[in-house]
Scaffold this motif. Structure first.
Motif, short mmCIF file in Angstrom:
data_model
loop_
_atom_site.label_atom_id
_atom_site.label_comp_id
_atom_site.label_asym_id
_atom_site.label_seq_id
_atom_site.Cartn_x
_atom_site.Cartn_y
_atom_site.Cartn_z
N GLY A 173 0.48 -1.66 -0.02
CA GLY A 173 -0.22 0.37 0.00
C GLY A 173 0.24 1.18 0.39
O GLY A 173 0.34 2.13 0.00
N ASP A 174 2.02 1.27 -0.39
CA ASP A 174 2.78 2.38 -0.16
C ASP A 174 2.76 3.71 -1.15
O ASP A 174 3.31 4.67 -1.22
N ALA A 175 1.67 2.91 -2.47
CA ALA A 175 1.34 4.17 -3.60
C ALA A 175 0.19 4.81 -3.03
O ALA A 175 0.05 5.85 -3.59
N GLY A 176 -0.61 5.02 -1.46
CA GLY A 176 -1.69 5.43 -1.13
C GLY A 176 -1.63 7.23 -0.47
O GLY A 176 -0.50 6.82 -0.23
N LYS A 177 -2.56 7.19 -0.07
CA LYS A 177 -2.58 8.53 0.52
C LYS A 177 -2.25 8.31 1.58
O LYS A 177 -2.04 7.39 2.52
N GLU A 227 -4.90 4.42 9.89
CA GLU A 227 -4.62 4.95 10.49
C GLU A 227 -4.24 6.11 8.73
O GLU A 227 -5.50 7.45 8.72
N SER A 228 -3.55 5.90 8.35
CA SER A 228 -3.17 6.44 6.99
C SER A 228 -4.23 7.00 5.50
O SER A 228 -4.52 7.34 5.16
N GLN A 229 -5.49 5.87 5.99
CA GLN A 229 -6.65 5.25 5.26
C GLN A 229 -7.88 6.65 5.63
O GLN A 229 -8.88 5.76 5.31
N ILE A 230 -7.81 6.43 6.97
CA ILE A 230 -9.16 7.51 6.95
C ILE A 230 -9.57 8.84 6.48
O ILE A 230 -11.18 8.31 6.98
N LEU A 231 -8.66 9.19 5.65
CA LEU A 231 -10.32 9.92 4.99
C LEU A 231 -11.33 9.01 3.99
O LEU A 231 -11.77 9.39 3.52
N SER A 232 -10.08 8.20 3.68
CA SER A 232 -10.81 7.21 2.31
C SER A 232 -12.06 6.39 3.72
O SER A 232 -13.16 6.07 3.14
N ILE A 233 -11.42 5.83 4.47
CA ILE A 233 -12.66 4.45 5.17
C ILE A 233 -13.78 6.20 5.66
O ILE A 233 -15.01 5.77 6.09
N GLU A 234 -13.70 7.30 6.05
CA GLU A 234 -14.62 8.23 6.28
C GLU A 234 -15.47 8.86 5.26
O GLU A 234 -16.66 9.26 5.13
N ARG A 235 -15.43 8.08 3.90
CA ARG A 235 -16.15 8.82 2.48
C ARG A 235 -16.72 7.65 2.80
O ARG A 235 -18.04 7.45 2.07
N VAL A 236 -16.23 6.15 3.01
CA VAL A 236 -17.49 5.05 2.89
C VAL A 236 -17.73 4.81 4.36
O VAL A 236 -19.46 4.74 3.59
N PHE A 237 -17.68 5.56 5.27
CA PHE A 237 -18.45 5.00 6.23
C PHE A 237 -18.70 6.02 7.37
O PHE A 237 -19.71 5.81 8.51
N GLY A 238 -18.34 7.39 7.07
CA GLY A 238 -18.40 8.05 8.05
C GLY A 238 -17.38 8.42 9.01
O GLY A 238 -16.93 7.84 9.28
N LYS A 239 -18.16 9.22 9.86
CA LYS A 239 -16.70 9.37 11.22
C LYS A 239 -16.59 8.43 12.11
O LYS A 239 -18.71 8.37 12.09
N LEU A 240 -16.23 7.31 11.93
CA LEU A 240 -16.86 6.46 13.05
C LEU A 240 -16.35 6.28 14.44
O LEU A 240 -15.57 7.21 15.46
N GLY A 241 -18.13 6.16 14.79
CA GLY A 241 -18.52 6.12 16.15
C GLY A 241 -19.23 4.92 16.23
O GLY A 241 -18.65 3.78 15.83
#
Length: 233
Positions: free
Chosen positions: A43-47, A184-198
């Motif tokens: 995953g070294d080419a990711g954001k 953690e490094s992928q949190i922006l992509s995660i939030e696009r799919v799942f929203g804020k993790l609560g």
């Protein structure tokens, strides 16, 4: 039926397993069976999310740590990473990729395989390469222990031409939430799919869906299943 059945998750990048399979993986582990994971790249080419600029080497090292945390949360017993070019799997030697996957499945005597569908879910080229590589290995009998192959589908997926099994959240959203947060490094992509993790299960995330693509030589068999282990020898 043998004990400690093995389910191999074959993916392109760290976090692919968490996005689509967390409920299933935790259910397998809690049942005493063995989820094992192969990722083709680091995953070294990711954001880098909110972590700021990193070199590819720094990001790879960070994502290794993230994945180690996530698989501990999920209950994955074995991780192997091929270290192939992130974002460049189309340029990789397809025979070499197939052999890496086949060797992983043979060594772990996988009973069931889970991977991407034909469109890669997101259309990512690396995902699509993995789909076809896994198909060729399994359909070609290069991993003779494999009895069933499943493809991720969106939780809303329905089909009249194939069999879909849906794995309910059953209290495992917190597991999935913590595993996602580990990436953690992928949190922006995660939030696009799942929203804020609560603590609350996000809309549309109550189940994970998997399509039975192949079972002992039969493509897309139509059957009703309770678990991915139904009808294993």
């Amino acid at each position: 039926m043998k004990k400690n059945r093995t389910v191999a998750f074959i993916y392109a990048h760290p976090d692919d397993e968490t996005f689509g399979c967390s409920y299933l993986i935790r259910e397998i582990a809690d049942g005493g069976d063995l989820p094992v994971l192969f990722t083709a790249t680091r995953g070294d080419a990711g954001k880098t999310g909110r972590l700021g600029e990193m070199t590819r080497e720094e990001l790879a090292a960070k994502r290794d740590i993230e994945l180690d945390k996530a698989i501990e949360i999920l209950g994955i017993t074995t991780l192997e990473q091929a270290g192939m070019g992130d974002g460049k799997l189309k340029e990789a030697d397809p025979a070499a990729l197939r052999e890496l996957i086949a060797d992983f499945l043979r060594r772990h005597e996988a009973d069931v395989v889970v991977t991407f569908p034909e469109d890669g879910i997101s259309g990512h080229a690396d995902h699509i390469v993995i789909h076809h590589a896994v198909n060729e290995v399994v359909f070609g009998g290069q991993a003779p222990s494999v009895q069933k192959l499943y493809y991720n589908q969106l939780s809303s997926y329905e089909a009249n031409s194939s069999s879909i099994i849906k794995i309910a959240e059953n209290g495992n959203w917190d597991v999935k939430r913590r595993a996602l947060a580990a990436h953690e490094s992928q949190i922006l992509s995660i939030e696009r799919v799942f929203g804020k993790l609560g603590p609350d299960v996000p809309p549309g995330q109550q189940v994970e869906a998997f399509e039975l693509g192949w079972e002992r030589g039969v493509h897309f068999p139509i059957k009703a299943e309770r678990t991915i282990f139904d009808d294993l020898n």
